[in-house]
Scaffold this active site. Structure first.
Site, PDB file in Angstrom:
ATOM      1  CG  HIS A   1      -2.093  -0.909   1.103  1.00  0.00           C
ATOM      2  ND1 HIS A   1      -1.986  -2.280   1.095  1.00  0.00           N
ATOM      3  CD2 HIS A   1      -3.430  -0.641   0.984  1.00  0.00           C
ATOM      4  CE1 HIS A   1      -3.190  -2.832   0.991  1.00  0.00           C
ATOM      5  NE2 HIS A   1      -4.091  -1.846   0.912  1.00  0.00           N
TER       6      HIS A   1
ATOM      7  CG  HIS B   1       2.690  -3.357   6.490  1.00  0.00           C
ATOM      8  ND1 HIS B   1       3.381  -4.323   5.781  1.00  0.00           N
ATOM      9  CD2 HIS B   1       1.525  -3.158   5.826  1.00  0.00           C
ATOM     10  CE1 HIS B   1       2.665  -4.691   4.731  1.00  0.00           C
ATOM     11  NE2 HIS B   1       1.533  -4.006   4.737  1.00  0.00           N
TER      12      HIS B   1
END
Length: 286
Positions: free
Chosen positions: A207, A249
């Protein structure tokens, strides 16, 4: 009447007097080897020769034991130093371990939307909406639709290269994830939209790479007003932030993703395709 005492005669190579027996004096040559029963002063006199003394001293058991012990101590000291060097970690390894520990600690502290029970669990639906806005499938579908509906050659060229850039992003991120194989944070919940096999790995954030590349692409090739340019930058930053807040993440995954996406745009510019070039390539393949 006893005979007068005779003077000690001096012979060439003679030795001191050993003693007297029956009034006669006996002499012994220095060249004659002495046995173990010889008097101590003769043994000491015979060893007074420097060369003989050095040779015998070097051959003595004490000297041999001393030399062997010194050699053993020197080798033991060398092994100890080698073990010490092997056990001492390098500065780079210690620095990387410290940075990794800080990264894991900070990522866990910032994962405030990882689940509904987290401190910011009420904001989780909004973060998931931002997550979907940076997903690859909506971007590919939207770019393909704009390419199909575009009625100008310039618009088609821009949408075509954006589509190629998105495909390039998927390939590069998938390769890096498959090579690094870093696991996602332990507090992450795998409830993401449309995941693939490589999505179980964390490094880098796809992303973040997509947000950085698309942000640069839109700012460079679309004529946008100042508020819209600010919104593009704000959207890219929120996409990266949502990855950490949701626990998807670690911080370093997002930071490297932004850096990777920034340079991916440069690669797209180098491989820029025009509709004519694409048609020529397709004609050659056909």
């Amino acid at each position: 009447m006893p005979s007068p005492k005779a003077k000690n005669p001096v012979r060439s190579g003679g030795s001191p007097v050993l003693g007297s027996s029956n009034g006669r004096y006996e002499f012994m040559s220095l060249t004659k080897p002495l046995n173990r029963s010889s008097p101590p002063h003769l043994l000491q006199r015979q060893g007074s020769d420097p060369t003989t003394a050095r040779l015998r001293a070097s051959e003595s058991p004490t000297r041999r034991r001393g030399s062997s012990s010194s050699t053993g101590s020197a080798s033991g000291q060398g092994l100890a130093e080698e073990d010490g060097i092997r056990l001492n970690p390098s500065f780079i390894r210690v620095a990387l371990s410290s940075l990794l520990a800080i990264d894991l600690w900070l990522s866990k502290r910032l994962g405030v939307c990882a689940c509904e029970d987290s401190s910011w669990g009420s904001v989780r639906p909004l973060m998931k909406l931002i997550e979907i806005s940076g997903h690859g499938i909506p971007w590919l579908a939207g770019t393909a639709y704009c390419l199909y509906k575009s009625d100008s050659a310039a618009g088609q060229e821009v949408m075509l290269n954006l589509f190629m850039g998105l495909l390039l992003d998927l390939v590069l991120v998938g390769i890096v994830k498959a090579v690094v194989r870093r696991r996602r944070p332990a507090h992450n919940r795998m409830d993401m939209f449309a995941t693939f096999s490589v999505d179980r790995y964390s490094f880098p954030s796809g992303h973040a790479t997509r947000a950085a590349m698309c942000g640069r692409f839109l700012l460079a090739h679309l004529v946008l007003a100042a508020p819209l340019r600010v919104l593009v930058l704000l959207w890219a930053g929120l996409v990266g932030l949502s990855r950490v807040l949701l626990g998807r993440h670690n911080v370093t995954d997002v930071m490297f993703g932004f850096w990777m996406g920034y340079w991916q745009y440069n690669l797209v510019e180098m491989l820029w395709l025009s509709p004519q070039t694409l048609q020529g390539l397709l004609g050659q393949l056909a």
